[in-house]
Design an enzyme around this catalytic site. Structure first.
Site, PDB file in Angstrom:
ATOM      1  N   LYS A   1       4.522  20.389   6.047  1.00  0.00           N
ATOM      2  CA  LYS A   1       5.825  19.708   6.143  1.00  0.00           C
ATOM      3  C   LYS A   1       5.677  18.467   7.018  1.00  0.00           C
ATOM      4  O   LYS A   1       5.322  18.557   8.183  1.00  0.00           O
ATOM      5  CB  LYS A   1       6.864  20.660   6.738  1.00  0.00           C
ATOM      6  CG  LYS A   1       8.211  20.008   7.081  1.00  0.00           C
ATOM      7  CD  LYS A   1       9.232  21.034   7.601  1.00  0.00           C
ATOM      8  CE  LYS A   1      10.503  20.365   8.130  1.00  0.00           C
ATOM      9  NZ  LYS A   1      11.492  21.335   8.641  1.00  0.00           N
TER      10      LYS A   1
ATOM     11  N   LYS B   1      22.634  17.982  13.112  1.00  0.00           N
ATOM     12  CA  LYS B   1      22.313  18.854  14.243  1.00  0.00           C
ATOM     13  C   LYS B   1      23.222  18.521  15.430  1.00  0.00           C
ATOM     14  O   LYS B   1      23.822  17.446  15.495  1.00  0.00           O
ATOM     15  CB  LYS B   1      20.842  18.648  14.639  1.00  0.00           C
ATOM     16  CG  LYS B   1      19.859  19.196  13.621  1.00  0.00           C
ATOM     17  CD  LYS B   1      18.431  19.068  14.094  1.00  0.00           C
ATOM     18  CE  LYS B   1      17.453  19.593  13.067  1.00  0.00           C
ATOM     19  NZ  LYS B   1      17.545  21.052  12.840  1.00  0.00           N
TER      20      LYS B   1
ATOM     21  N   ASP C   1       8.902  17.548  13.823  1.00  0.00           N
ATOM     22  CA  ASP C   1       9.123  18.247  12.555  1.00  0.00           C
ATOM     23  C   ASP C   1       8.041  17.948  11.505  1.00  0.00           C
ATOM     24  O   ASP C   1       8.138  18.381  10.365  1.00  0.00           O
ATOM     25  CB  ASP C   1      10.522  17.920  12.015  1.00  0.00           C
ATOM     26  CG  ASP C   1      11.143  19.103  11.284  1.00  0.00           C
ATOM     27  OD1 ASP C   1      10.645  20.224  11.451  1.00  0.00           O
ATOM     28  OD2 ASP C   1      12.111  18.887  10.532  1.00  0.00           O
TER      29      ASP C   1
ATOM     30  N   GLU D   1      15.968  20.995   4.939  1.00  0.00           N
ATOM     31  CA  GLU D   1      15.266  19.961   4.157  1.00  0.00           C
ATOM     32  C   GLU D   1      13.787  20.252   3.989  1.00  0.00           C
ATOM     33  O   GLU D   1      13.164  19.825   3.026  1.00  0.00           O
ATOM     34  CB  GLU D   1      15.456  18.588   4.818  1.00  0.00           C
ATOM     35  CG  GLU D   1      14.476  18.245   5.952  1.00  0.00           C
ATOM     36  CD  GLU D   1      14.563  19.167   7.171  1.00  0.00           C
ATOM     37  OE1 GLU D   1      15.612  19.822   7.335  1.00  0.00           O
ATOM     38  OE2 GLU D   1      13.584  19.244   7.935  1.00  0.00           O
TER      39      GLU D   1
ATOM     40  N   ARG E   1      12.189  23.009   3.264  1.00  0.00           N
ATOM     41  CA  ARG E   1      11.883  23.786   2.056  1.00  0.00           C
ATOM     42  C   ARG E   1      11.990  22.929   0.807  1.00  0.00           C
ATOM     43  O   ARG E   1      11.329  23.192  -0.197  1.00  0.00           O
ATOM     44  CB  ARG E   1      12.780  25.032   1.999  1.00  0.00           C
ATOM     45  CG  ARG E   1      14.239  24.765   1.835  1.00  0.00           C
ATOM     46  CD  ARG E   1      15.101  25.947   2.257  1.00  0.00           C
ATOM     47  NE  ARG E   1      15.184  26.071   3.710  1.00  0.00           N
ATOM     48  CZ  ARG E   1      15.890  27.011   4.341  1.00  0.00           C
ATOM     49  NH1 ARG E   1      16.562  27.920   3.658  1.00  0.00           N
ATOM     50  NH2 ARG E   1      15.930  27.036   5.650  1.00  0.00           N
TER      51      ARG E   1
HETATM   52  N1  BES Z   1      13.266  21.384  11.553  1.00  0.00           N
HETATM   53  C1  BES Z   1      14.187  22.452  11.566  1.00  0.00           C
HETATM   54  C2  BES Z   1      13.638  23.737  12.193  1.00  0.00           C
HETATM   55  C3  BES Z   1      13.258  23.705  13.642  1.00  0.00           C
HETATM   56  C4  BES Z   1      14.111  24.225  14.589  1.00  0.00           C
HETATM   57  C5  BES Z   1      12.041  23.223  14.048  1.00  0.00           C
HETATM   58  C6  BES Z   1      13.767  24.221  15.917  1.00  0.00           C
HETATM   59  C7  BES Z   1      11.688  23.220  15.383  1.00  0.00           C
HETATM   60  C8  BES Z   1      12.552  23.731  16.316  1.00  0.00           C
HETATM   61  C9  BES Z   1      14.622  22.778  10.155  1.00  0.00           C
HETATM   62  O1  BES Z   1      14.594  21.748   9.259  1.00  0.00           O
HETATM   63  C10 BES Z   1      16.020  23.252  10.244  1.00  0.00           C
HETATM   64  O2  BES Z   1      16.845  22.496  10.643  1.00  0.00           O
HETATM   65  N2  BES Z   1      16.252  24.509   9.880  1.00  0.00           N
HETATM   66  C11 BES Z   1      17.528  25.064   9.959  1.00  0.00           C
HETATM   67  C12 BES Z   1      17.726  25.849   8.693  1.00  0.00           C
HETATM   68  C13 BES Z   1      19.152  26.251   8.452  1.00  0.00           C
HETATM   69  C14 BES Z   1      19.973  25.037   8.184  1.00  0.00           C
HETATM   70  C15 BES Z   1      19.203  27.175   7.268  1.00  0.00           C
HETATM   71  C16 BES Z   1      17.618  25.988  11.159  1.00  0.00           C
HETATM   72  O3  BES Z   1      16.603  26.630  11.465  1.00  0.00           O
HETATM   73  O4  BES Z   1      18.632  26.029  11.806  1.00  0.00           O
HETATM   74 ZN    ZN Z   2      13.224  20.233   9.657  1.00  0.00          ZN
HETATM   75 ZN    ZN Z   3      16.371  20.597   9.238  1.00  0.00          ZN
END
Ligand code: BES
Ligand code: ZN
Ligand code: ZN
Length: 502
Positions: free
Chosen positions: A266, A278, A289, A350, A352
């Site tokens: 990724k 966020k 990321d 995003e 996935r």
């Molecule tokens: N990049 C984030 C995941 C992440 C979180 C990486 C904390 C490093 C530290 C990912 O793209 C994301 O935002 N995932 C969401 C998924 C949700 C929207 C289903 C999450 O984990 O909250």
């Molecule tokens: Zn992400």
């Molecule tokens: Zn994300």
């Protein structure tokens, strides 16, 4: 860097001599008896009194008062001999290297035989040392106007190996060092902020790496990505001022392009969340990321150095995830490269999406085995914490190989289940084949399940490094910040890989 000699030379002048020390019984064996004699048995006394400790990871310094050529002896506590493992030795050596680097020692001599046990042979010890030297002396300088204190790295190491031939020790040191260096490259990529590392920058970096190691390099530009119908990568990129890239490196170590390992990372260079934005606290740190991409590139660096007899296709879908009038929105339906349509319920899911197209591309280009690596979900942190990478698979024998490599690399991972119930949640959409966010329950697992829809029947392992890609505090083998996690696991996995029929 490393100079190996076959006899311990106590008369040689040097800054310091490093000696491993085991607990119970604490004794100086072999050539070290001679060392103790030269100190009239005083070293034994220091150990007895506890001034020199054999406790695991304790470093004790003793001045030599010119009794030997080295100015000082550094004792590295190794704990009980039967408890020492390859990984624990690497940690203990990391502690030492940190200490030496902090005190600006540029050179040291190591008596390798003092680190050897029944379980950890001399070549393991040499590998651990090479790796620890690179990993534990890493630092990221950043961009302050006032320069940091200039670095003085441990760069002249004399290794005394009395039980194993010098060339073999030299080779193991070099391999270990390459593992550390590849990890450090990944750390630097991850520590670099999003304004200084766009998808284009990441592609340029990969192209340079590819040129150095003579990989076949293909950087797919936006027009190529459109032509190939990578609708999921394009969707994430819609809000961005920066063009997306699909970065592809091909390493062919076998006669034929078969049994190909696809490593898919990724490469989100900054994740705002998009319209599912966020929080102001949650957005900080999202420059990391692209940790999956960095892990793949770090592993490719090691592969380039060691040239294993394997075939590897590295695929990195890269963009940032931004907001604008043209950005992807919740409720949008997109068509991935595979043809599968996706209802976007959360633009922050995003990773996935871009991985879906990365996996499809890898399959189209011959990957028979897939490993994806991604800072994918906060859910994996809730489930496993920040010291354990979450893993999922559709094929246990492949996972076992990855797990084995991770244990040797000292990078913890734990498997999460992939049941039909979660696959069904991902397939549950009234308007599309899949949805990208069926709710927050077990969301590390549904994220993996989503990616599995694109791996289909191809043996596949998914690694969620959201918790492990960065460290909040300094640790034995590195400073706070990017860890370069999974670089060494992936490289070891590739090196040892054996195809298994599904
Ligand atoms: N990049 C984030 C995941 C992440 C979180 C990486 C904390 C490093 C530290 C990912 O793209 C994301 O935002 N995932 C969401 C998924 C949700 C929207 C289903 C999450 O984990 O909250
Ligand atoms: Zn992400
Ligand atoms: Zn994300």
């Amino acid at each position: 860097m490393f100079l190996v000699k076959e006899k311990l030379d106590l008369a040689a002048e040097q800054e310091g001599l490093v000696v491993g020390l085991f607990e119970q019984p604490e004794k100086f064996a072999g050539s070290l008896e001679k060392l103790d004699e030269m100190f009239d048995g005083q070293l034994t006394e220091l150990v007895k009194s506890g001034d020199v400790s054999a406790k695991f990871k304790q470093i004790s310094k003793v001045h030599s008062f010119a009794k030997i050529g080295a100015k000082r002896i550094w004792f590295v506590g190794l704990g009980k001999e039967k408890d020492l493992s390859f990984d624990k030795l690497r940690q203990a050596l990391g502690t030492l290297v940190k200490k030496l680097t902090k005190n600006k020692f540029g050179e040291a001599a190591f008596y390798l035989d003092s680190f050897i046990t029944e379980k950890v042979d001399g070549l393991d010890a040499a590998h651990a040392l090479g790796e620890a030297v690179a990993l534990a002396s890493y630092r990221f300088d950043g961009y302050r106007q006032k320069a940091n204190e200039p670095e003085r790295k441990l760069e002249k190491l004399m290794i005394y190996s009395e039980s194993i031939a010098a060339e073999e020790v030299q080779a193991a040191l070099t391999v270990g060092y390459a593992f550390g260096k590849g990890t450090n490259s990944a750390r630097t990529l991850v520590n670099t902020p999003g304004n200084l590392l766009t998808a284009t920058d990441l592609a340029n970096y990969a192209a340079e790496l590819g040129a150095k190691y003579e990989f076949e390099v293909e950087i797919l530009e936006k027009a190529d990505i459109e032509r190939l119908g990578m609708g999921a990568l394009l969707a994430v990129n819609k809000g961005s001022a920066e063009p997306p890239k699909m970065i592809v490196l091909k390493y062919q170590g076998k006669e034929e392009w078969q049994d190909v390992i696809g490593l898919v990372g990724k490469g989100i260079t900054f994740d705002t969340g998009g319209y599912s934005i966020k929080t102001k606290a949650g957005i900080v740190g999202m420059k990391t990321d692209m940790g999956g991409a960095a892990a793949v590139l770090g592993a490719m660096e090691i592969i380039g150095e060691l040239k294993p007899e394997q075939n590897v296709l590295a695929v990195i879908p890269s963009t940032d995830n931004m907001i604008s009038g043209g950005a992807l929105k919740p409720d949008d339906v997109i068509t991935s490269m595979s043809g599968k349509t996706i209802e976007v319920l959360n633009t922050d899911a995003e990773g996935r999406l871009v991985l879906a197209d990365g996996i499809t591309y890898a399959k189209h280009h011959g990957a028979n085995y897939l490993v994806d690596v991604a800072t994918l979900t906060g859910g994996v942190i809730t489930a496993l914490g920040v010291h354990t990478t979450g893993a999922m698979t559709n094929y246990e024998p492949l996972y076992e190989q990855v797990l084995e490599a991770s244990m040797e690399a000292g990078e913890q991972m734990w498997q999460l289940p992939l049941f039909e119930s979660e696959k069904e949640r991902v397939r549950n959409s009234k308007v599309a084949d899949l949805n990208n966010s069926p709710g927050s329950e077990g969301h590390a697992i549904v994220a993996g399940a989503f990616i599995g829809e694109f791996a289909e029947d191809t043996p596949w392992v998914h690694l969620d490094i959201a918790g492990t890609a960065t460290a909040a505090k300094d640790y034995d083998l590195g400073p706070a910040g990017a860890t370069g996690v999974m670089v060494r696991t992936l490289a070891l996995f590739v090196e040892r890989f054996e195809p298994t029929e599904k």
